[in-house]
Design an enzyme around this catalytic site. Structure first.
Site, short mmCIF file in Angstrom:
data_model
loop_
_atom_site.label_atom_id
_atom_site.label_comp_id
_atom_site.label_asym_id
_atom_site.label_seq_id
_atom_site.Cartn_x
_atom_site.Cartn_y
_atom_site.Cartn_z
N TYR A 154 -4.96 -10.41 2.87
CA TYR A 154 -3.68 -9.78 2.49
C TYR A 154 -2.85 -10.73 1.63
O TYR A 154 -2.36 -10.35 0.55
CB TYR A 154 -2.92 -9.38 3.75
CG TYR A 154 -1.59 -8.69 3.48
CD1 TYR A 154 -1.57 -7.35 3.12
CD2 TYR A 154 -0.39 -9.37 3.58
CE1 TYR A 154 -0.36 -6.70 2.86
CE2 TYR A 154 0.82 -8.74 3.33
CZ TYR A 154 0.83 -7.40 2.99
OH TYR A 154 2.03 -6.76 2.74
N LYS A 158 -1.72 -10.27 -2.37
CA LYS A 158 -0.32 -10.22 -2.81
C LYS A 158 -0.01 -11.34 -3.82
O LYS A 158 0.78 -11.15 -4.75
CB LYS A 158 0.61 -10.30 -1.61
CG LYS A 158 0.52 -9.05 -0.71
CD LYS A 158 0.88 -7.79 -1.47
CE LYS A 158 1.05 -6.59 -0.58
NZ LYS A 158 1.41 -5.37 -1.31
N1 LIG Z 1 6.45 -3.13 5.67
C1 LIG Z 1 6.47 -4.45 5.44
O1 LIG Z 1 6.87 -5.26 6.29
C2 LIG Z 1 6.01 -4.97 4.09
C3 LIG Z 1 6.27 -6.32 3.77
C4 LIG Z 1 5.87 -6.82 2.54
C5 LIG Z 1 5.19 -6.01 1.66
N2 LIG Z 1 4.93 -4.72 2.00
C6 LIG Z 1 4.18 -3.91 1.02
O2 LIG Z 1 4.93 -2.75 0.70
C7 LIG Z 1 4.02 -1.71 0.33
C8 LIG Z 1 4.40 -0.43 1.08
O3 LIG Z 1 4.32 -0.69 2.47
P1 LIG Z 1 5.07 0.22 3.55
O4 LIG Z 1 5.60 -0.72 4.56
O5 LIG Z 1 5.96 1.17 2.87
O6 LIG Z 1 3.80 0.94 4.19
P2 LIG Z 1 3.55 2.48 4.63
O7 LIG Z 1 2.33 2.41 5.45
O8 LIG Z 1 4.79 3.06 5.20
O9 LIG Z 1 3.26 3.22 3.23
C9 LIG Z 1 2.08 2.99 2.50
C10 LIG Z 1 1.75 4.25 1.72
O10 LIG Z 1 0.60 4.00 0.90
C11 LIG Z 1 -0.26 5.13 0.99
N3 LIG Z 1 -1.64 4.73 0.73
C12 LIG Z 1 -2.39 3.86 1.45
N4 LIG Z 1 -3.62 3.79 0.95
C13 LIG Z 1 -3.68 4.63 -0.11
C14 LIG Z 1 -4.71 5.03 -1.01
N5 LIG Z 1 -5.94 4.54 -0.93
N6 LIG Z 1 -4.41 5.92 -1.97
C15 LIG Z 1 -3.16 6.45 -2.07
N7 LIG Z 1 -2.15 6.15 -1.23
C16 LIG Z 1 -2.42 5.23 -0.26
C17 LIG Z 1 -0.11 5.62 2.43
O11 LIG Z 1 -0.54 6.97 2.60
C18 LIG Z 1 1.39 5.44 2.65
O12 LIG Z 1 2.12 6.59 2.28
C19 LIG Z 1 2.62 -2.24 0.64
O13 LIG Z 1 2.05 -2.70 -0.58
C20 LIG Z 1 2.86 -3.40 1.58
O14 LIG Z 1 1.84 -4.35 1.51
C21 LIG Z 1 5.34 -4.16 3.19
#
Ligand SMILES: NC(=O)c1ccc[n+]([C@@H]2O[C@H](COP(=O)([O-])OP(=O)(O)OC[C@H]3O[C@@H](n4cnc5c(N)ncnc54)[C@H](O)[C@@H]3O)[C@@H](O)[C@H]2O)c1
Length: 245
Positions: A154, A158
């Site tokens: 991961y 990133k």
């Molecule tokens: N939540 C955190 O703490 C956090 C921290 C740092 C970075 N991020 C990054 O933010 C981004 C969004 O995360 P989030 O927390 O909103 O997660 P989430 O799980 O709420 O949303 C992720 C979305 O991506 C979609 N998705 C996943 N795989 C897919 C695919 N193969 N094709 C199409 N759609 C797909 C899912 O259906 C979902 O709607 C990610 O890249 C994550 O790595 C999140």
């Protein structure tokens, strides 16, 4: 003129950060938006939430799988066809299938979005300053900047998003396209729902709490907006101070 007179495209729009970004675009006056995700039910919910805020908004939604190059290209083309242009593009994806989605899928989507931006004239801006031909914002992570134990794939994916963002920012500057990324810390979304409230990760950030998706969406909209016309290749930390030390 509104701050977002153009068309926005949001991947990962069915949940978490992507959903909040879509809602914030509509709240801030963007009236044309494409929502892309693999989760049909979540997409419909996001679409309804957008339409509740602005019933007149043009909301286009489409299922796609960020693991499949053809699917990504077709989805971005369909979104471009539905919207007429792509001015603001947010690329996010899931924690699963880490390298394939976080890095490869994001790069393919960004490439497809930029291919459409290259063909359009710069957008007018809220105060008349010269506008950009398009703005891409990628979601990286604080873990793309500093390392923590046990999530090497991961973290690596990133760090790759940060590097890809900066390289494309250089390459597309001559075309007046901006490419930036946001590096969130812990955000309260379905992705982090299983994290215990006393997890040590929660307290690395001096602010000692998780972000709300709105706090990340605010940074995304700022970078997309014509208040950020000279911000290029930035990796903007939205992490409560997580990466200070
Ligand atoms: N939540 C955190 O703490 C956090 C921290 C740092 C970075 N991020 C990054 O933010 C981004 C969004 O995360 P989030 O927390 O909103 O997660 P989430 O799980 O709420 O949303 C992720 C979305 O991506 C979609 N998705 C996943 N795989 C897919 C695919 N193969 N094709 C199409 N759609 C797909 C899912 O259906 C979902 O709607 C990610 O890249 C994550 O790595 C999140």
């Amino acid at each position: 003129m509104a701050l977002f007179p153009g068309s926005a495209l949001v991947t990962g729009a069915a949940s978490g950060i992507g959903r909040q970004v879509a809602i914030s675009f509509i709240q801030e006056g963007c009236s044309r938006i494409a929502l892309l995700d693999r989760n049909a039910e979540g997409l419909e919910e996001t679409s309804q939430l957008c339409k509740q805020i602005d019933p007149a908004a043009h909301v286009f939604k489409l299922e796609f799988d960020a693991r499949n190059e053809k699917d990504i290209d077709l989805a971005i083309s369909a979104a471009h066809h539905a919207l007429g242009r792509i001015d603001y593009a947010l690329d996010v994806a899931d924690f699963d299938d880490v390298t394939t989605i976080n890095y490869r899928g994001l790069w393919i989507a960004q490439r497809a979005e930029i291919s459409h931006m290259l063909k359009q004239e710069p957008l007018a801006t809220h105060d008349g300053r010269p506008g950009n031909r398009g703005a891409v914002v990628n979601i990286a992570s604080n873990l793309g900047i500093v390392s923590r134990p046990e999530t090497p794939a991961y973290n690596g994916s990133k760090a790759a998003v940060v590097s890809l963002t900066k390289t494309d920012a250089i390459d597309y500057s001559k075309h007046n396209i901006r490419v930036n990324c946001v590096c969130p810390g812990l955000v309260q979304t379905p992705m982090t729902k299983d994290l215990p409230p006393d997890d040590p990760a929660m307290f690395v950030a001096p602010m000692g709490r998780m972000a709300q998706p709105q706090e990340v969406a605010d940074a995304v909209l700022f970078l997309c907006s014509s208040k950020a016309t000279y911000i290029q290749g930035a990796a903007l930390s939205v992490d409560g101070g997580y990466t200070i030390n």
